[in-house]
Design a protein around this motif. Structure first.
Motif, PDB file in Angstrom:
ATOM      1  N   SER A   1       0.817  -1.222   0.000  1.00 24.44           N
ATOM      2  CA  SER A   1       0.000   0.000   0.000  1.00 24.44           C
ATOM      3  C   SER A   1       0.848   1.269   0.000  1.00 24.44           C
ATOM      4  O   SER A   1       0.298   2.374   0.058  1.00 24.44           O
ATOM      5  N   LEU A   2       2.162   1.124  -0.086  1.00 26.36           N
ATOM      6  CA  LEU A   2       3.055   2.278   0.067  1.00 26.36           C
ATOM      7  C   LEU A   2       2.775   3.411  -0.918  1.00 26.36           C
ATOM      8  O   LEU A   2       2.706   4.584  -0.500  1.00 26.36           O
ATOM      9  N   PRO A   3       2.614   3.157  -2.219  1.00 22.19           N
ATOM     10  CA  PRO A   3       2.363   4.290  -3.119  1.00 22.19           C
ATOM     11  C   PRO A   3       1.134   5.109  -2.736  1.00 22.19           C
ATOM     12  O   PRO A   3       1.180   6.353  -2.754  1.00 22.19           O
ATOM     13  N   GLU A   4       0.048   4.427  -2.374  1.00 21.26           N
ATOM     14  CA  GLU A   4      -1.168   5.154  -1.984  1.00 21.26           C
ATOM     15  C   GLU A   4      -0.973   5.900  -0.674  1.00 21.26           C
ATOM     16  O   GLU A   4      -1.472   7.021  -0.505  1.00 21.26           O
ATOM     17  N   VAL A   5      -0.247   5.287   0.274  1.00 20.70           N
ATOM     18  CA  VAL A   5       0.002   5.947   1.560  1.00 20.70           C
ATOM     19  C   VAL A   5       0.880   7.178   1.363  1.00 20.70           C
ATOM     20  O   VAL A   5       0.621   8.251   1.930  1.00 20.70           O
ATOM     21  N   VAL A   6       1.933   7.046   0.562  1.00 19.68           N
ATOM     22  CA  VAL A   6       2.811   8.191   0.300  1.00 19.68           C
ATOM     23  C   VAL A   6       2.026   9.337  -0.334  1.00 19.68           C
ATOM     24  O   VAL A   6       2.174  10.505   0.040  1.00 19.68           O
ATOM     25  N   GLU A   7       1.154   8.997  -1.281  1.00 21.02           N
ATOM     26  CA  GLU A   7       0.336  10.033  -1.928  1.00 21.02           C
ATOM     27  C   GLU A   7      -0.595  10.709  -0.927  1.00 21.02           C
ATOM     28  O   GLU A   7      -0.788  11.934  -0.959  1.00 21.02           O
ATOM     29  N   ALA A   8      -1.139   9.916  -0.009  1.00 18.36           N
ATOM     30  CA  ALA A   8      -2.108  10.462   0.949  1.00 18.36           C
ATOM     31  C   ALA A   8      -1.453  11.346   2.003  1.00 18.36           C
ATOM     32  O   ALA A   8      -2.033  12.353   2.425  1.00 18.36           O
ATOM     33  N   ILE A   9      -0.243  10.979   2.456  1.00 19.38           N
ATOM     34  CA  ILE A   9       0.354  11.714   3.585  1.00 19.38           C
ATOM     35  C   ILE A   9       1.447  12.679   3.150  1.00 19.38           C
ATOM     36  O   ILE A   9       1.790  13.592   3.909  1.00 19.38           O
ATOM     37  N   ASN A  10       2.020  12.472   1.957  1.00 17.39           N
ATOM     38  CA  ASN A  10       3.087  13.342   1.451  1.00 17.39           C
ATOM     39  C   ASN A  10       4.177  13.556   2.502  1.00 17.39           C
ATOM     40  O   ASN A  10       4.421  14.677   2.969  1.00 17.39           O
ATOM     41  N   PRO A  11       4.887  12.491   2.894  1.00 21.18           N
ATOM     42  CA  PRO A  11       5.847  12.600   3.996  1.00 21.18           C
ATOM     43  C   PRO A  11       7.066  13.450   3.632  1.00 21.18           C
ATOM     44  O   PRO A  11       7.467  13.535   2.467  1.00 21.18           O
ATOM     45  N   GLU A  12       7.637  14.036   4.658  1.00 19.18           N
ATOM     46  CA  GLU A  12       8.877  14.797   4.497  1.00 19.18           C
ATOM     47  C   GLU A  12      10.048  13.866   4.195  1.00 19.18           C
ATOM     48  O   GLU A  12      10.949  14.204   3.417  1.00 19.18           O
ATOM     49  N   LYS A  13      10.037  12.684   4.828  1.00 19.35           N
ATOM     50  CA  LYS A  13      11.106  11.710   4.629  1.00 19.35           C
ATOM     51  C   LYS A  13      10.525  10.303   4.549  1.00 19.35           C
ATOM     52  O   LYS A  13       9.596   9.969   5.305  1.00 19.35           O
ATOM     53  N   ILE A  14      11.088   9.484   3.664  1.00 19.80           N
ATOM     54  CA  ILE A  14      10.862   8.037   3.669  1.00 19.80           C
ATOM     55  C   ILE A  14      12.177   7.409   4.099  1.00 19.80           C
ATOM     56  O   ILE A  14      13.168   7.448   3.363  1.00 19.80           O
ATOM     57  N   ILE A  15      12.191   6.853   5.304  1.00 20.11           N
ATOM     58  CA  ILE A  15      13.424   6.378   5.930  1.00 20.11           C
ATOM     59  C   ILE A  15      13.584   4.885   5.655  1.00 20.11           C
ATOM     60  O   ILE A  15      12.664   4.095   5.904  1.00 20.11           O
ATOM     61  N   CYS A  16      14.761   4.505   5.170  1.00 23.93           N
ATOM     62  CA  CYS A  16      15.008   3.102   4.845  1.00 23.93           C
ATOM     63  C   CYS A  16      16.507   2.838   4.878  1.00 23.93           C
ATOM     64  O   CYS A  16      17.318   3.770   4.947  1.00 23.93           O
ATOM     65  N   SER A  17      16.866   1.560   4.813  1.00 24.98           N
ATOM     66  CA  SER A  17      18.275   1.185   4.726  1.00 24.98           C
ATOM     67  C   SER A  17      18.777   1.402   3.295  1.00 24.98           C
ATOM     68  O   SER A  17      17.996   1.656   2.370  1.00 24.98           O
ATOM     69  N   LYS A  18      20.079   1.267   3.117  1.00 27.67           N
ATOM     70  CA  LYS A  18      20.664   1.393   1.779  1.00 27.67           C
ATOM     71  C   LYS A  18      20.050   0.367   0.826  1.00 27.67           C
ATOM     72  O   LYS A  18      19.659   0.698  -0.299  1.00 27.67           O
ATOM     73  N   MET A  19      19.959  -0.894   1.296  1.00 31.26           N
ATOM     74  CA  MET A  19      19.362  -1.934   0.459  1.00 31.26           C
ATOM     75  C   MET A  19      17.854  -1.743   0.335  1.00 31.26           C
ATOM     76  O   MET A  19      17.244  -2.142  -0.661  1.00 31.26           O
ATOM     77  N   GLY A  20      17.246  -1.129   1.360  1.00 34.10           N
ATOM     78  CA  GLY A  20      15.826  -0.812   1.288  1.00 34.10           C
ATOM     79  C   GLY A  20      15.546   0.191   0.185  1.00 34.10           C
ATOM     80  O   GLY A  20      14.557   0.067  -0.554  1.00 34.10           O
ATOM     81  N   HIS A  21      16.408   1.191   0.055  1.00 37.37           N
ATOM     82  CA  HIS A  21      16.256   2.191  -1.011  1.00 37.37           C
ATOM     83  C   HIS A  21      16.334   1.523  -2.375  1.00 37.37           C
ATOM     84  O   HIS A  21      15.511   1.783  -3.267  1.00 37.37           O
ATOM     85  N   LYS A  22      17.307   0.638  -2.530  1.00 38.64           N
ATOM     86  CA  LYS A  22      17.456  -0.081  -3.802  1.00 38.64           C
ATOM     87  C   LYS A  22      16.199  -0.894  -4.102  1.00 38.64           C
ATOM     88  O   LYS A  22      15.691  -0.876  -5.236  1.00 38.64           O
ATOM     89  N   ALA A  23      15.685  -1.615  -3.103  1.00 38.12           N
ATOM     90  CA  ALA A  23      14.500  -2.453  -3.312  1.00 38.12           C
ATOM     91  C   ALA A  23      13.260  -1.616  -3.596  1.00 38.12           C
ATOM     92  O   ALA A  23      12.424  -1.975  -4.435  1.00 38.12           O
ATOM     93  N   LEU A  24      13.120  -0.491  -2.908  1.00 33.95           N
ATOM     94  CA  LEU A  24      11.967   0.383  -3.150  1.00 33.95           C
ATOM     95  C   LEU A  24      11.987   0.933  -4.573  1.00 33.95           C
ATOM     96  O   LEU A  24      10.943   1.022  -5.239  1.00 33.95           O
ATOM     97  N   MET A  25      13.173   1.299  -5.048  1.00 35.65           N
ATOM     98  CA  MET A  25      13.283   1.781  -6.427  1.00 35.65           C
ATOM     99  C   MET A  25      12.939   0.673  -7.417  1.00 35.65           C
ATOM    100  O   MET A  25      12.270   0.918  -8.429  1.00 35.65           O
ATOM    101  N   GLN A  26      13.383  -0.541  -7.123  1.00 32.18           N
ATOM    102  CA  GLN A  26      13.117  -1.658  -8.034  1.00 32.18           C
ATOM    103  C   GLN A  26      11.645  -2.061  -8.038  1.00 32.18           C
ATOM    104  O   GLN A  26      11.130  -2.554  -9.045  1.00 32.18           O
ATOM    105  N   HIS A  27      10.975  -1.857  -6.915  1.00 32.01           N
ATOM    106  CA  HIS A  27       9.552  -2.208  -6.835  1.00 32.01           C
ATOM    107  C   HIS A  27       8.649  -1.106  -7.378  1.00 32.01           C
ATOM    108  O   HIS A  27       7.659  -1.389  -8.073  1.00 32.01           O
ATOM    109  N   PHE A  28       8.958   0.154  -7.036  1.00 37.04           N
ATOM    110  CA  PHE A  28       8.006   1.227  -7.314  1.00 37.04           C
ATOM    111  C   PHE A  28       8.503   2.272  -8.318  1.00 37.04           C
ATOM    112  O   PHE A  28       7.711   3.088  -8.790  1.00 37.04           O
ATOM    113  N   HIS A  29       9.815   2.300  -8.587  1.00 36.54           N
ATOM    114  CA  HIS A  29      10.373   3.178  -9.634  1.00 36.54           C
ATOM    115  C   HIS A  29       9.971   4.645  -9.420  1.00 36.54           C
ATOM    116  O   HIS A  29       9.483   5.310 -10.337  1.00 36.54           O
ATOM    117  N   ARG A  30      10.226   5.138  -8.188  1.00 31.84           N
ATOM    118  CA  ARG A  30       9.837   6.518  -7.856  1.00 31.84           C
ATOM    119  C   ARG A  30      11.045   7.306  -7.332  1.00 31.84           C
ATOM    120  O   ARG A  30      11.204   7.505  -6.118  1.00 31.84           O
TER     121      ARG A  30
END
Length: 406
Positions: free
Chosen positions: A86-115
């Motif tokens: 549900s992350l894309p919809e949640v991000v759109e709804a709350i418009n967070p200042e930061k999305i906090i993740c690990s280095k590998m988390g950032h890589k995986a988020l980009m590979q999953h959602f391409h944002r």
């Protein structure tokens, strides 16, 4: 909706999935939860989201506490779809200042959602972020059980948000360990470790040592599935310490499938040999026991005896399925053996022994094969196989070296 607080200004805002019965090959008869947590401070923080179909439940729970648009930070401990669907919809709804993740988390988020436009804040292990009166720090936990995994620690309240560690697939109306049946809780926690984390036991061992070295005071463990451990977090930590060291419970499992009952007769004879040696055992017919339930017993067993007829120069499909599943999880520190009936070729016993050896299970007997229907003498060989496995298991548990005989 009733607010569920873990501590002052720390809330559970996840979702309960009462109906799920399969989790990529793992039976979930008791459903599951997708846990998310909300911290109210100068910087309002959401830790994890939920599976996509449960986004509305997550947002509704947040609404009962605060306007979701007031959320400043979103922590992603784990990118698997049951937590970030549900992350894309949640991000759109709350418009967070930061999305906090690990280095590998950032890589995986980009590979999953391409944002690339999302406001990523990649944290290093040990990094701290002040929320105002509360402080978050981060512990990278790669391959528990994805490369992106991390823990988040809420310093002032001594809560460790543990992603997919220390969880269980358990749908309940209760949110804490002391509110549920303890036998059910520990069974589901055991099943969860057996089917998800057994392969990563060496990393679990290192993680437990790291947490001990850091001397983090822990009042609660808050996993992404199941209940929050608040009354006795040491109970599940102690269990993980046993499981990651592959400590057996002295029980033997006779796991088998049968075509025309010959292998079943052999299984019962093997069990009789174990009994004569004073070994507690379980007979597990794969026709009526799901692979993930059998794997739950395998986790703590000290001996595994496999039985299958030969079909088309191989094993029966259910045995082949189970062994592929178990081989992927790689339980160890056990003794084993194989048996089976056949019509004209008889390859199954050798195949099962080879797979046991691949998992570093000590094959303490070359195996018993019976053509068609076993007679009294052949069943006697199966009884002797059971005795041999029992003796080898007892020797291993006494710290003696056991040699492979296959």
């Amino acid at each position: 909706m009733k607010k569920i607080a873990l501590a002052d200004n720390v809330y559970w805002v996840g979702a309960v999935d009462w109906n799920i019965r399969d989790f990529h090959g793992y039976s979930t008869y008791r459903g599951t939860t997708y846990n998310a947590f909300l911290i109210i401070d100068e910087k309002v923080t959401l830790i994890d989201t939920v599976k996509k179909p449960y986004k509305s439940e997550l947002m509704h729970r947040i609404h009962t506490i605060i306007d979701p648009k007031k959320i400043d930070y979103l922590v992603v401990n784990h990118v698997e779809m049951d937590h970030s669907g549900s992350l894309p919809e949640v991000v759109e709804a709350i418009n967070p200042e930061k999305i906090i993740c690990s280095k590998m988390g950032h890589k995986a988020l980009m590979q999953h959602f391409h944002r690339p436009d999302w406001p990523f804040h990649v944290v290093a292990p040990g990094e701290e972020i002040s929320l105002g009166t509360k402080t978050l720090s981060f512990l990278e936990t790669r391959m528990l059980h994805w490369p992106d995994s991390m823990f988040t620690y809420l310093k002032e309240d001594q809560i460790l948000f543990t992603s997919d560690a220390f969880g269980e697939h358990l749908a309940t109306s209760e949110r804490f360990d002391d509110e549920v049946n303890q036998d059910v809780l520990m069974h589901e926690a055991t099943k969860y470790y057996a089917n998800i984390l057994t392969l990563y036991s060496p990393l679990v061992k290192k993680l437990l040592a790291k947490v001990q070295e850091m001397q983090l005071p822990i009042k609660m463990l808050a996993p992404d599935h199941g209940v929050v451990w608040r009354s006795n977090p040491g109970k599940i930590i102690e269990a993980y310490n046993r499981w990651c060291n592959h400590q057996g419970n002295g029980r033997a499992l006779v796991i088998y499938d049968t075509m025309w009952e010959s292998t079943k007769k052999m299984a019962k004879a093997v069990a009789e040999g174990l009994h004569e040696q004073g070994v507690e055992y379980k007979l597990l017919d794969l026709a009526v026991n799901h692979r993930s339930d059998v794997m739950t017993d395998v986790l703590e067993a000290s001996a595994i005896v496999l039985g299958s007829p030969t079909l088309n120069n191989g094993m029966l499909p259910r045995m082949a399925d189970f062994l592929m599943y178990m081989r992927g999880l790689r339980p160890t520190n056990k003794v084993g053996a194989s048996f089976g009936s056949y019509g004209w070729s008889g390859e199954a016993v050798k195949m099962m022994n080879e797979i046991l050896k691949e998992m570093n299970i000590v094959v303490c007997h070359p195996g018993v094969k019976t053509q068609y229907v076993p007679e009294h003498a052949q069943l006697g060989e199966c009884v002797e196989l059971g005795r041999t496995v029992g003796k080898a298991m007892q020797a291993m548990m006494a710290g003696e070296q056991v040699e492979s005989l296959a």
